[in-house]
Write a protein that holds these residues in place. Structure first.
Motif, PDB file in Angstrom:
ATOM      1  N   ALA A 163       0.816  -1.216   0.000  1.00 26.43           N
ATOM      2  CA  ALA A 163       0.000   0.000   0.000  1.00 26.43           C
ATOM      3  C   ALA A 163       0.852   1.269   0.000  1.00 26.43           C
ATOM      4  O   ALA A 163       0.328   2.368  -0.197  1.00 26.43           O
ATOM      5  N   GLY A 164       2.158   1.123   0.223  1.00 27.79           N
ATOM      6  CA  GLY A 164       3.002   2.305   0.367  1.00 27.79           C
ATOM      7  C   GLY A 164       2.554   3.148   1.530  1.00 27.79           C
ATOM      8  O   GLY A 164       2.618   4.383   1.487  1.00 27.79           O
ATOM      9  N   SER A 165       2.109   2.491   2.601  1.00 24.56           N
ATOM     10  CA  SER A 165       1.497   3.177   3.730  1.00 24.56           C
ATOM     11  C   SER A 165       2.504   4.027   4.496  1.00 24.56           C
ATOM     12  O   SER A 165       3.655   3.636   4.691  1.00 24.56           O
ATOM     13  N   ALA A 166       2.024   5.180   4.962  1.00 27.15           N
ATOM     14  CA  ALA A 166       2.856   6.061   5.774  1.00 27.15           C
ATOM     15  C   ALA A 166       2.773   5.723   7.256  1.00 27.15           C
ATOM     16  O   ALA A 166       3.458   6.341   8.075  1.00 27.15           O
ATOM     17  N   ALA A 167       1.957   4.745   7.625  1.00 26.70           N
ATOM     18  CA  ALA A 167       1.824   4.355   9.027  1.00 26.70           C
ATOM     19  C   ALA A 167       3.148   3.790   9.532  1.00 26.70           C
ATOM     20  O   ALA A 167       3.707   2.887   8.907  1.00 26.70           O
ATOM     21  N   PRO A 168       3.676   4.285  10.648  1.00 29.64           N
ATOM     22  CA  PRO A 168       4.899   3.683  11.209  1.00 29.64           C
ATOM     23  C   PRO A 168       4.667   2.217  11.538  1.00 29.64           C
ATOM     24  O   PRO A 168       3.672   1.868  12.175  1.00 29.64           O
ATOM     25  N   PHE A 169       5.574   1.359  11.090  1.00 32.42           N
ATOM     26  CA  PHE A 169       5.461  -0.087  11.293  1.00 32.42           C
ATOM     27  C   PHE A 169       6.770  -0.591  11.883  1.00 32.42           C
ATOM     28  O   PHE A 169       7.847  -0.355  11.340  1.00 32.42           O
ATOM     29  N   ARG A 170       6.637  -1.339  12.985  1.00 35.45           N
ATOM     30  CA  ARG A 170       7.833  -1.921  13.612  1.00 35.45           C
ATOM     31  C   ARG A 170       7.530  -3.368  13.978  1.00 35.45           C
ATOM     32  O   ARG A 170       6.413  -3.687  14.395  1.00 35.45           O
ATOM     33  N   MET A 171       8.496  -4.250  13.784  1.00 32.70           N
ATOM     34  CA  MET A 171       8.333  -5.667  14.122  1.00 32.70           C
ATOM     35  C   MET A 171       9.446  -6.122  15.042  1.00 32.70           C
ATOM     36  O   MET A 171      10.622  -5.884  14.778  1.00 32.70           O
ATOM     37  N   LEU A 172       9.046  -6.811  16.119  1.00 32.25           N
ATOM     38  CA  LEU A 172       9.979  -7.509  16.990  1.00 32.25           C
ATOM     39  C   LEU A 172       9.759  -9.004  16.783  1.00 32.25           C
ATOM     40  O   LEU A 172       8.652  -9.502  16.987  1.00 32.25           O
ATOM     41  N   TYR A 173      10.806  -9.703  16.379  1.00 31.32           N
ATOM     42  CA  TYR A 173      10.707 -11.115  16.033  1.00 31.32           C
ATOM     43  C   TYR A 173      11.604 -11.902  16.980  1.00 31.32           C
ATOM     44  O   TYR A 173      12.827 -11.805  16.912  1.00 31.32           O
ATOM     45  N   SER A 174      10.992 -12.691  17.869  1.00 31.01           N
ATOM     46  CA  SER A 174      11.720 -13.536  18.797  1.00 31.01           C
ATOM     47  C   SER A 174      11.759 -14.950  18.253  1.00 31.01           C
ATOM     48  O   SER A 174      10.712 -15.545  17.976  1.00 31.01           O
ATOM     49  N   LEU A 175      12.956 -15.509  18.121  1.00 31.73           N
ATOM     50  CA  LEU A 175      13.088 -16.856  17.590  1.00 31.73           C
ATOM     51  C   LEU A 175      14.293 -17.539  18.195  1.00 31.73           C
ATOM     52  O   LEU A 175      15.170 -16.901  18.790  1.00 31.73           O
ATOM     53  N   ARG A 176      14.324 -18.855  18.081  1.00 32.95           N
ATOM     54  CA  ARG A 176      15.369 -19.625  18.733  1.00 32.95           C
ATOM     55  C   ARG A 176      16.735 -19.408  18.114  1.00 32.95           C
ATOM     56  O   ARG A 176      17.732 -19.293  18.811  1.00 32.95           O
ATOM     57  N   SER A 177      16.802 -19.385  16.791  1.00 37.82           N
ATOM     58  CA  SER A 177      18.080 -19.257  16.092  1.00 37.82           C
ATOM     59  C   SER A 177      17.821 -18.690  14.708  1.00 37.82           C
ATOM     60  O   SER A 177      16.686 -18.710  14.217  1.00 37.82           O
ATOM     61  N   PRO A 178      18.852 -18.200  14.025  1.00 40.78           N
ATOM     62  CA  PRO A 178      18.647 -17.700  12.664  1.00 40.78           C
ATOM     63  C   PRO A 178      18.056 -18.758  11.733  1.00 40.78           C
ATOM     64  O   PRO A 178      17.253 -18.436  10.858  1.00 40.78           O
ATOM     65  N   ALA A 179      18.419 -20.018  11.928  1.00 43.62           N
ATOM     66  CA  ALA A 179      17.938 -21.081  11.043  1.00 43.62           C
ATOM     67  C   ALA A 179      16.448 -21.323  11.178  1.00 43.62           C
ATOM     68  O   ALA A 179      15.830 -21.880  10.268  1.00 43.62           O
ATOM     69  N   SER A 180      15.852 -20.920  12.286  1.00 48.90           N
ATOM     70  CA  SER A 180      14.427 -21.141  12.500  1.00 48.90           C
ATOM     71  C   SER A 180      13.567 -19.965  12.051  1.00 48.90           C
ATOM     72  O   SER A 180      12.347 -20.019  12.149  1.00 48.90           O
TER      73      SER A 180
END
Length: 255
Positions: A144-161
Motif C-alpha cells: 500500500a506504500g502506507s505512511a503508518a509507522p510499522f515496527r516488528m519484533l521477532y523472537s526466535l530460537r536461532s537464525p535457522a528457525s
C-alpha cells in the motif's frame, strides 16, 4: 468471509525452514483477503475421519513469498509449521505436492487484521511461527506504500528457525514504507548479535514503540509468550484496548 468449504488447488510450495513450508493456494470464488486473517483446512481419511485446523494467511496486499510475488485475488499463501504430534501439519509440510487439492474454508477473522487505510503506528511482535499473520500485515503495508509507522519484533530460537529472512531485510530497507525490524534470539544468535537470551520486560521496551506514540499492537505466538508480552505492555502504560493477540497451538515456552 465464507463459511462454505471449497476445493483449492496447490499452485506452488517452498520449504521456509527444515520444519516449515509455504503453500500457495488457488481458491475458486476468493476475492482477496485482509492482512491477518486465517483459513481452515480439512483433511478426510479413507475411513471418513476428518481433521480440521486453522492456519494464518501469510500473503498480504496481493504479495507472497513465492514467484511470481504478485498474487491474483483468487490466490493466497500459508506458511505451516510441522508439529511432531500433529494430524494435519505433517501432511501439509511433508506429503502435499504441487497440483494436489485441499478443502478450504474462509478467509476468517475481522479483529486481528490490519487495513491499509489505518495510519496509526503499528507494533508487530512475533514469537516463532507467530510471525506468519504479522508478515501478511507487513506485506500489505509495503504494497500500500502506507505512511503508518510499522515496527516488528521477532523472537526466535536461532537464525535457522526464522521465516522470510531475505524478504524481511528487503522490507526493512524499503524507502517508501519501511519496516523497522528487531530480532531477539533465545538459543543461538548470529555472529555480531548480542548473546542469545530470552526476551525480558526491559528488552521489550527497548525494541518496541513507546506508549506516547499510542501504537496498536499485534502479538502472535505461543500462549506463554503472548501472555507475558501482553502483561509487560500493560505494565508499561500501553492501553489494553490497543493490544490485539493471537495464539497458536504449537509447543512453545516463555519469551
Amino acid at each position: 468471509m465464507s463459511s462454505v468449504w471449497r476445493v483449492a488447488d496447490v499452485v506452488a510450495t517452498r520449504m521456509e525452514t527444515p520444519t516449515a513450508r509455504t503453500i500457495r493456494l488457488r481458491i475458486p470464488g476468493l476475492h482477496g483477503h485482509l492482512a491477518g486473517q486465517h483459513v481452515d483446512i480439512r483433511l478426510t481419511a479413507p475411513d471418513g475421519y476428518q481433521a480440521v485446523r486453522s492456519y494464518s494467511i501469510a500473503s498480504g496486499g496481493g504479495r507472497g513469498a513465492l514467484e511470481p510475488r504478485e498474487l491474483p485475488d483468487d490466490e493466497l499463501e500459508l506458511t505451516v509449521e510441522e508439529l511432531a504430534d500433529g494430524e494435519v501439519s505433517p501432511y501439509l509440510v511433508r506429503g502435499l505436492a504441487d497440483g494436489d487439492q485441499l478443502e478450504v474454508r474462509g478467509p476468517v477473522g475481522g479483529w486481528f487484521v490490519w487495513r491499509d487505510g489505518d495510519t496509526s503506528p503499528v507494533q508487530l511482535i512475533a514469537g516463532g511461527s507467530g510471525v506468519v499473520p504479522l508478515m501478511s500485515m507487513a506485506r500489505a503495508h509495503a504494497a500500500a506504500g502506507s505512511a503508518a509507522p510499522f515496527r516488528m519484533l521477532y523472537s526466535l530460537r536461532s537464525p535457522a528457525s526464522g521465516y522470510y529472512p531475505d524478504e524481511l531485510a528487503a522490507l526493512a530497507a524499503d524507502t517508501v514504507a519501511p519496516l523497522q525490524l528487531d530480532y531477539v534470539y533465545t538459543r543461538q544468535a548470529p555472529e555480531g548479535a548480542p548473546a542469545p537470551a530470552r526476551l525480558t520486560a526491559e528488552g521489550l521496551m527497548q525494541r518496541t514503540l513507546p506508549a506516547s506514540d499510542s501504537p496498536t499492537f499485534f502479538i502472535c505466538g505461543s500462549t506463554p509468550f503472548v501472555e507475558a508480552v501482553s502483561g509487560w505492555l500493560v505494565d508499561a502504560g500501553h492501553e489494553a484496548a490497543r493490544i490485539r493477540t493471537e495464539r497458536y497451538g504449537g509447543i512453545g515456552g516463555t519469551p
